[in-house]
Design a protein around this motif. Structure first.
Motif, PDB file in Angstrom:
ATOM      1  N   GLY A  99       0.792  -1.225   0.000  1.00  0.00           N
ATOM      2  CA  GLY A  99       0.000   0.000   0.000  1.00  0.00           C
ATOM      3  C   GLY A  99       0.824   1.275   0.000  1.00  0.00           C
ATOM      4  O   GLY A  99       0.325   2.350   0.329  1.00  0.00           O
ATOM      5  N   ILE A 100       2.095   1.177  -0.397  1.00  0.00           N
ATOM      6  CA  ILE A 100       2.998   2.328  -0.382  1.00  0.00           C
ATOM      7  C   ILE A 100       3.001   2.997  -1.757  1.00  0.00           C
ATOM      8  O   ILE A 100       3.092   2.325  -2.788  1.00  0.00           O
ATOM      9  N   ASP A 101       2.889   4.332  -1.761  1.00  0.00           N
ATOM     10  CA  ASP A 101       2.958   5.103  -2.996  1.00  0.00           C
ATOM     11  C   ASP A 101       4.435   5.248  -3.360  1.00  0.00           C
ATOM     12  O   ASP A 101       5.137   6.129  -2.847  1.00  0.00           O
ATOM     13  N   VAL A 102       4.908   4.404  -4.254  1.00  0.00           N
ATOM     14  CA  VAL A 102       6.331   4.362  -4.580  1.00  0.00           C
ATOM     15  C   VAL A 102       6.779   5.630  -5.291  1.00  0.00           C
ATOM     16  O   VAL A 102       7.871   6.152  -5.037  1.00  0.00           O
ATOM     17  N   ASP A 103       5.953   6.144  -6.192  1.00  0.00           N
ATOM     18  CA  ASP A 103       6.322   7.362  -6.919  1.00  0.00           C
ATOM     19  C   ASP A 103       6.534   8.525  -5.951  1.00  0.00           C
ATOM     20  O   ASP A 103       7.493   9.292  -6.087  1.00  0.00           O
ATOM     21  N   GLN A 104       5.641   8.661  -4.971  1.00  0.00           N
ATOM     22  CA  GLN A 104       5.787   9.725  -3.985  1.00  0.00           C
ATOM     23  C   GLN A 104       7.019   9.505  -3.123  1.00  0.00           C
ATOM     24  O   GLN A 104       7.750  10.444  -2.787  1.00  0.00           O
ATOM     25  N   LEU A 105       7.254   8.246  -2.764  1.00  0.00           N
ATOM     26  CA  LEU A 105       8.426   7.908  -1.960  1.00  0.00           C
ATOM     27  C   LEU A 105       9.711   8.329  -2.671  1.00  0.00           C
ATOM     28  O   LEU A 105      10.579   8.983  -2.075  1.00  0.00           O
ATOM     29  N   LEU A 106       9.833   7.962  -3.942  1.00  0.00           N
ATOM     30  CA  LEU A 106      11.040   8.298  -4.701  1.00  0.00           C
ATOM     31  C   LEU A 106      11.181   9.807  -4.880  1.00  0.00           C
ATOM     32  O   LEU A 106      12.297  10.341  -4.867  1.00  0.00           O
ATOM     33  N   THR A 107      10.045  10.489  -5.035  1.00  0.00           N
ATOM     34  CA  THR A 107      10.076  11.949  -5.150  1.00  0.00           C
ATOM     35  C   THR A 107      10.600  12.593  -3.875  1.00  0.00           C
ATOM     36  O   THR A 107      11.303  13.609  -3.913  1.00  0.00           O
ATOM     37  N   ASP A 108      10.278  11.978  -2.741  1.00  0.00           N
ATOM     38  CA  ASP A 108      10.673  12.544  -1.450  1.00  0.00           C
ATOM     39  C   ASP A 108      12.096  12.180  -1.039  1.00  0.00           C
ATOM     40  O   ASP A 108      12.605  12.704  -0.040  1.00  0.00           O
ATOM     41  N   PHE A 109      12.731  11.276  -1.765  1.00  0.00           N
ATOM     42  CA  PHE A 109      14.145  11.005  -1.484  1.00  0.00           C
ATOM     43  C   PHE A 109      14.941  12.283  -1.734  1.00  0.00           C
ATOM     44  O   PHE A 109      14.680  13.015  -2.684  1.00  0.00           O
ATOM     45  N   VAL A 110      15.934  12.536  -0.887  1.00  0.00           N
ATOM     46  CA  VAL A 110      16.699  13.780  -0.976  1.00  0.00           C
ATOM     47  C   VAL A 110      18.071  13.526  -1.597  1.00  0.00           C
ATOM     48  O   VAL A 110      18.590  12.400  -1.567  1.00  0.00           O
ATOM     49  N   SER A 111      18.643  14.557  -2.165  1.00  0.00           N
ATOM     50  CA  SER A 111      19.972  14.483  -2.774  1.00  0.00           C
ATOM     51  C   SER A 111      21.011  15.067  -1.819  1.00  0.00           C
ATOM     52  O   SER A 111      20.676  15.746  -0.847  1.00  0.00           O
ATOM     53  N   HIS A 112      22.278  14.826  -2.116  1.00  0.00           N
ATOM     54  CA  HIS A 112      23.317  15.402  -1.270  1.00  0.00           C
ATOM     55  C   HIS A 112      23.341  16.923  -1.402  1.00  0.00           C
ATOM     56  O   HIS A 112      23.707  17.630  -0.457  1.00  0.00           O
ATOM     57  N   GLN A 113      22.915  17.451  -2.567  1.00  0.00           N
ATOM     58  CA  GLN A 113      22.844  18.901  -2.716  1.00  0.00           C
ATOM     59  C   GLN A 113      21.796  19.500  -1.784  1.00  0.00           C
ATOM     60  O   GLN A 113      22.009  20.570  -1.201  1.00  0.00           O
ATOM     61  N   ALA A 114      20.657  18.784  -1.643  1.00  0.00           N
ATOM     62  CA  ALA A 114      19.610  19.261  -0.744  1.00  0.00           C
ATOM     63  C   ALA A 114      20.085  19.257   0.700  1.00  0.00           C
ATOM     64  O   ALA A 114      19.769  20.163   1.483  1.00  0.00           O
ATOM     65  N   VAL A 115      20.857  18.237   1.054  1.00  0.00           N
ATOM     66  CA  VAL A 115      21.412  18.167   2.413  1.00  0.00           C
ATOM     67  C   VAL A 115      22.366  19.338   2.650  1.00  0.00           C
ATOM     68  O   VAL A 115      22.331  19.984   3.698  1.00  0.00           O
ATOM     69  N   TYR A 116      23.204  19.619   1.667  1.00  0.00           N
ATOM     70  CA  TYR A 116      24.171  20.718   1.806  1.00  0.00           C
ATOM     71  C   TYR A 116      23.452  22.059   1.967  1.00  0.00           C
ATOM     72  O   TYR A 116      23.814  22.868   2.840  1.00  0.00           O
ATOM     73  N   THR A 117      22.445  22.288   1.138  1.00  0.00           N
ATOM     74  CA  THR A 117      21.692  23.547   1.232  1.00  0.00           C
ATOM     75  C   THR A 117      21.035  23.688   2.598  1.00  0.00           C
ATOM     76  O   THR A 117      21.065  24.772   3.205  1.00  0.00           O
ATOM     77  N   TYR A 118      20.468  22.605   3.082  1.00  0.00           N
ATOM     78  CA  TYR A 118      19.807  22.641   4.392  1.00  0.00           C
ATOM     79  C   TYR A 118      20.809  22.949   5.503  1.00  0.00           C
ATOM     80  O   TYR A 118      20.557  23.804   6.366  1.00  0.00           O
ATOM     81  N   LEU A 119      21.945  22.269   5.487  1.00  0.00           N
ATOM     82  CA  LEU A 119      22.919  22.438   6.566  1.00  0.00           C
ATOM     83  C   LEU A 119      23.548  23.825   6.547  1.00  0.00           C
ATOM     84  O   LEU A 119      23.738  24.440   7.613  1.00  0.00           O
ATOM     85  N   THR A 120      23.875  24.332   5.379  1.00  0.00           N
ATOM     86  CA  THR A 120      24.574  25.614   5.304  1.00  0.00           C
ATOM     87  C   THR A 120      23.631  26.814   5.339  1.00  0.00           C
ATOM     88  O   THR A 120      23.894  27.794   6.044  1.00  0.00           O
ATOM     89  N   ASP A 121      22.521  26.730   4.590  1.00  0.00           N
ATOM     90  CA  ASP A 121      21.619  27.883   4.499  1.00  0.00           C
ATOM     91  C   ASP A 121      20.592  27.926   5.618  1.00  0.00           C
ATOM     92  O   ASP A 121      20.256  29.008   6.117  1.00  0.00           O
ATOM     93  N   ILE A 122      20.076  26.775   6.012  1.00  0.00           N
ATOM     94  CA  ILE A 122      19.009  26.736   7.017  1.00  0.00           C
ATOM     95  C   ILE A 122      19.577  26.592   8.430  1.00  0.00           C
ATOM     96  O   ILE A 122      19.221  27.348   9.330  1.00  0.00           O
ATOM     97  N   ARG A 123      20.491  25.635   8.589  1.00  0.00           N
ATOM     98  CA  ARG A 123      21.062  25.414   9.915  1.00  0.00           C
ATOM     99  C   ARG A 123      22.246  26.326  10.218  1.00  0.00           C
ATOM    100  O   ARG A 123      22.618  26.508  11.374  1.00  0.00           O
ATOM    101  N   GLY A 124      22.845  26.875   9.168  1.00  0.00           N
ATOM    102  CA  GLY A 124      23.960  27.790   9.363  1.00  0.00           C
ATOM    103  C   GLY A 124      25.218  27.133   9.895  1.00  0.00           C
ATOM    104  O   GLY A 124      26.014  27.771  10.595  1.00  0.00           O
TER     105      GLY A 124
END
Length: 208
Positions: A99-124
């Motif tokens: 019963g898992i929406d696989v397309d949504q799951l894959l869309t929600d997977f994050v990239s290393h670029q997203a992690v970098y942006t979050y850590l540097t821009d959001i978390r500072g």
């Protein structure tokens, strides 16, 4: 959904995923593991870690029984470049059957670029610059790739054996990568060569 004019910043993907999948405190985990002065994780490792937490969350919400190592294995089937298309489709079908929406799951997977942006821009936060042993980094990358290759071969052989397409007893998969230097004519196992730091070119030149 109401908007707050005083706080109109759009949430980053990492923030949205943390909120949507109930990963409370995971932002702190990302920041701590990235900035660890002794053995900080790479951005790619952190993205993989978060995506596995997301996969674990959807399996938990689906009341699926999760065995040790199953999340990591399923994540590899969904994302590894070495995974065959047939194995990837089978993994997706397994999740869909729960019963898992696989397309949504894959869309929600994050990239290393997203992690970098979050850590540097959001978390500072920033990663302290430090001298790293490039050779050790290459060794770790090769060992990780070997592990993935061995896992793919093992799964493929097991699948063929279980469907009577291959007759094979208890087996081990061995991966041996050799590097041959055409100049000095020596051949080394790649990890041995990296740790040794050289082939025999200098030795043979000095002896001539």
């Amino acid at each position: 959904m109401s908007t707050n004019q005083g706080n109109s910043r759009r949430k980053s993907k990492i923030e949205r995923v943390i909120e949507n999948y109930g990963l409370d405190g995971f932002g702190d985990t990302l920041a701590r593991r990235w900035t660890d002065p002794k053995d900080g994780d790479s951005l790619r490792d952190l993205a993989d870690l978060m995506n596995q937490e997301v996969l674990n969350a959807v399996l938990r919400d689906a009341d699926a029984d999760v065995l040790n190592g199953e999340v990591e294995n399923m994540y590899g089937l969904l994302t590894d470049d070495d995974t065959t298309e047939g194995m990837r489709v089978q993994a997706k079908n397994t999740l869909q059957s729960k019963g898992i929406d696989v397309d949504q799951l894959l869309t929600d997977f994050v990239s290393h670029q997203a992690v970098y942006t979050y850590l540097t821009d959001i978390r500072g936060v920033s990663k302290e610059s430090k001298s790293t042993n490039r050779v050790d980094s290459v060794v770790q990358s090769i060992q990780k790739l070997r592990g993935r290759l061995v896992a793919v071969i093992e799964r493929s052989l097991d699948s063929l054996r279980n469907t009577n397409k291959l007759q094979l007893g208890d087996f081990d998969v061995l991966v041996d990568t050799q590097v041959y230097c055409r100049d000095c004519g020596t051949q080394y196992e790649v990890i041995q060569l990296l740790k040794q730091g050289r082939c025999d070119c200098d030795t043979k030149t000095n002896s001539e």
